[in-house]
Design an enzyme around this catalytic site. Structure first.
Site, short mmCIF file in Angstrom:
data_model
loop_
_atom_site.label_atom_id
_atom_site.label_comp_id
_atom_site.label_asym_id
_atom_site.label_seq_id
_atom_site.Cartn_x
_atom_site.Cartn_y
_atom_site.Cartn_z
N ALA A 7 -1.29 -5.07 -9.45
CA ALA A 7 -0.53 -6.31 -9.16
C ALA A 7 -1.42 -7.50 -8.85
CB ALA A 7 0.45 -6.07 -8.01
N GLU A 12 -3.35 8.00 -4.09
CA GLU A 12 -3.78 7.09 -5.14
C GLU A 12 -5.22 7.43 -5.49
OE1 GLU A 12 -4.06 2.42 -5.24
OE2 GLU A 12 -2.03 3.04 -4.69
N HIS A 57 -1.62 0.27 -9.54
CA HIS A 57 -2.32 -0.66 -8.64
C HIS A 57 -3.00 -1.80 -9.42
CE1 HIS A 57 -4.12 -0.95 -4.36
NE2 HIS A 57 -3.95 -2.16 -4.90
N ARG A 93 0.86 -1.18 0.00
CA ARG A 93 0.00 0.00 0.00
C ARG A 93 0.89 1.23 0.00
NH1 ARG A 93 -3.47 -2.86 -1.55
NH2 ARG A 93 -5.51 -3.27 -0.63
N1 LIG Z 1 -0.79 -4.33 -5.01
C1 LIG Z 1 -1.85 -5.11 -4.96
O1 LIG Z 1 -2.62 -5.20 -5.91
C2 LIG Z 1 -2.07 -5.95 -3.73
C3 LIG Z 1 -2.72 -7.18 -3.88
C4 LIG Z 1 -2.92 -7.95 -2.74
C5 LIG Z 1 -2.50 -7.51 -1.50
N2 LIG Z 1 -1.88 -6.31 -1.38
C6 LIG Z 1 -1.43 -5.83 -0.05
O2 LIG Z 1 -0.57 -6.80 0.50
C7 LIG Z 1 -0.84 -6.91 1.89
C8 LIG Z 1 -0.36 -8.27 2.43
O3 LIG Z 1 -1.20 -9.28 1.92
P1 LIG Z 1 -1.15 -10.77 2.53
O4 LIG Z 1 -2.31 -11.49 1.93
O5 LIG Z 1 0.22 -11.36 2.37
O6 LIG Z 1 -1.42 -10.48 4.09
P2 LIG Z 1 -1.24 -11.45 5.33
O7 LIG Z 1 -1.29 -12.86 4.91
O8 LIG Z 1 -2.19 -10.97 6.35
O9 LIG Z 1 0.27 -11.17 5.82
C9 LIG Z 1 0.66 -9.93 6.31
C10 LIG Z 1 2.11 -9.97 6.72
O10 LIG Z 1 2.47 -8.65 7.13
C11 LIG Z 1 3.06 -8.73 8.42
N3 LIG Z 1 2.79 -7.54 9.22
C12 LIG Z 1 1.62 -7.12 9.75
N4 LIG Z 1 1.80 -5.99 10.47
C13 LIG Z 1 3.12 -5.72 10.39
C14 LIG Z 1 3.94 -4.72 10.94
N5 LIG Z 1 3.45 -3.73 11.72
N6 LIG Z 1 5.25 -4.74 10.66
C15 LIG Z 1 5.78 -5.72 9.90
N7 LIG Z 1 5.07 -6.71 9.35
C16 LIG Z 1 3.75 -6.70 9.61
C17 LIG Z 1 2.45 -9.95 9.09
O11 LIG Z 1 3.32 -10.35 10.15
P3 LIG Z 1 3.07 -11.67 11.04
O12 LIG Z 1 3.31 -12.81 10.08
O13 LIG Z 1 4.08 -11.60 12.14
O14 LIG Z 1 1.64 -11.58 11.50
C18 LIG Z 1 2.40 -10.91 7.89
O15 LIG Z 1 3.64 -11.54 7.73
C19 LIG Z 1 -2.35 -6.68 1.98
O16 LIG Z 1 -2.73 -6.21 3.27
C20 LIG Z 1 -2.61 -5.65 0.90
O17 LIG Z 1 -2.58 -4.34 1.43
C21 LIG Z 1 -1.65 -5.52 -2.48
#
Ligand SMILES: NC(=O)c1ccc[n+]([C@@H]2O[C@H](COP(=O)([O-])OP(=O)(O)OC[C@H]3O[C@@H](n4cnc5c(N)ncnc54)[C@H](OP(=O)(O)O)[C@@H]3O)[C@@H](O)[C@H]2O)c1
Length: 323
Positions: free
Chosen positions: A288, A267, A286, A239
């Site tokens: 991906a 954005e 945006h 984000r």
């Molecule tokens: N560009 C795009 O089109 C696109 C598409 C999909 C997703 N995204 C973004 O990608 C993000 C991650 O997706 P995901 O499905 O992988 O989420 P997820 O499975 O919930 O994993 C989130 C990861 O971030 C870590 N995290 C949370 N808070 C943190 C902090 N304060 N400092 C450091 N690490 C932290 C978590 O740590 P722990 O493992 O220790 O809990 C976990 O490893 C989404 O929230 C979304 O905003 C973007």
């Protein structure tokens, strides 16, 4: 009967696997009367979903079709349970991330310019840019016309569903991977985010794939860019506000780092914003997570969560529990 509202732009056949006991209610993005539903699948595009929300009544459960849900709690309030579509974006977003890294290390954005200009000789500019951005000023022969990912040190900030998929896709490149997440753990070794600053000086590539929260807002700012080695590549697939935009523009314009970003702050990025014209930057609007496979996968994830909800089983992807 449970009433489930969904964006009417989604093809009804996507819901073939939904429990037959629910009534599916298509929600148009147009003014009209109030609509009573129990479960809401918001449009994946937040501005559209925000236009639909004021007409909805009775919503107890939100099943987001997206992984990122940061706009939903503030909209629906604390009395609604919210689940995300964890997993639905894993492949597309991980593929974007690896493609963006390779595109930047192979200097593809520059070679697109060469192609448009039809000037073969311009390829030697890559060598000069490589020396400038990496600080490697040795007289190199033959000139450096691209770089290798294999063997690089990659810091992966976020080791959730998408982060783990990125790790899987990076395996053939034998990178030296440093994992960072919210909390530290072993097997595999993951560092806590509190260690981030001490790890950045080792990272040739920094990948951001974590949620936007009050804790992660501005996680990468002026200080963090300064800690990165000369020429580090920052890849933001998460984000926009996780990175301080002014600091990013400054770090790019000074030639200290390069970046590939799918997300920006603000954005959409307005015309004329200084980020558009920064050097050594690959910017995509945006996209991906978006592929033809996304909608069927996200709707399937929502359907599985709905079935658990109806059976009174624990939900898998809760980001907010109703109070
Ligand atoms: N560009 C795009 O089109 C696109 C598409 C999909 C997703 N995204 C973004 O990608 C993000 C991650 O997706 P995901 O499905 O992988 O989420 P997820 O499975 O919930 O994993 C989130 C990861 O971030 C870590 N995290 C949370 N808070 C943190 C902090 N304060 N400092 C450091 N690490 C932290 C978590 O740590 P722990 O493992 O220790 O809990 C976990 O490893 C989404 O929230 C979304 O905003 C973007």
């Amino acid at each position: 009967m449970l009433r489930v509202g969904y964006p009417d732009t989604l093809a009804p056949e996507l819901f073939g696997d939904f429990p037959p006991e629910v009534e599916l209610v298509p929600l148009p993005d147009a003014p009209g009367p109030e609509i009573e539903i129990d479960v809401w699948l918001p449009d994946p595009y937040p501005p559209t979903a925000l236009r639909v929300w004021p007409r909805l009544r009775g919503v107890r459960l939100v099943l987001s079709l997206m992984a990122g849900t940061e706009w939903i709690p503030g909209t629906v309030g604390p009395h609604v349970t919210i689940c995300n579509a964890r997993g639905a974006h894993n492949i597309s977003t991980a593929e974007w991330t690896v493609s963006a890294i390779l595109a930047m290390l192979k200097h593809f954005p520059f070679y697109m310019e060469v192609q448009r200009d039809e000037i073969w000789k311009r390829r030697f500019e890559t060598s000069a840019n490589y020396a400038r951005i990496t600080g490697d000023n040795r007289p190199l022969y033959p000139p450096v016309l691209l770089e290798e990912l294999t063997g690089k040190t990659v810091l992966l900030a976020g080791h959730g569903a998408i982060g783990q998929e990125i790790e899987r896709m990076l395996e053939p490149f034998h990178v030296n991977l440093i994992r960072v997440a919210h909390s530290a753990r072993t097997e595999p070794a993951v560092h806590a985010v509190s260690e981030l600053d001490s790890l950045l000086p080792r990272a040739g590539v920094v990948i951001l794939i974590l949620p936007l929260t009050e804790e992660t807002r501005g996680l990468i700012g002026r200080k963090q860019f300064e800690l990165m080695p000369q020429g580090a590549l920052v890849v933001n697939a998460a984000r926009g506000p996780i990175v301080d935009t002014d600091a990013l523009v400054e770090a790019l314009n000074s030639g200290h780092i390069r970046a590939a970003v799918d997300v920006t702050d603000p954005e959409p990025l307005p015309e004329g914003h200084p980020l558009w014209s920064c050097p050594n930057l690959l910017l995509t609007p945006h996209i991906a997570g978006s592929s033809p496979q996304f909608a069927p996968r996200a709707v399937k994830t929502a359907g599985e969560e709905l079935r658990r909800y109806m059976n009174g089983e624990p939900l898998h992807n809760v980001v907010q529990t109703a109070i």
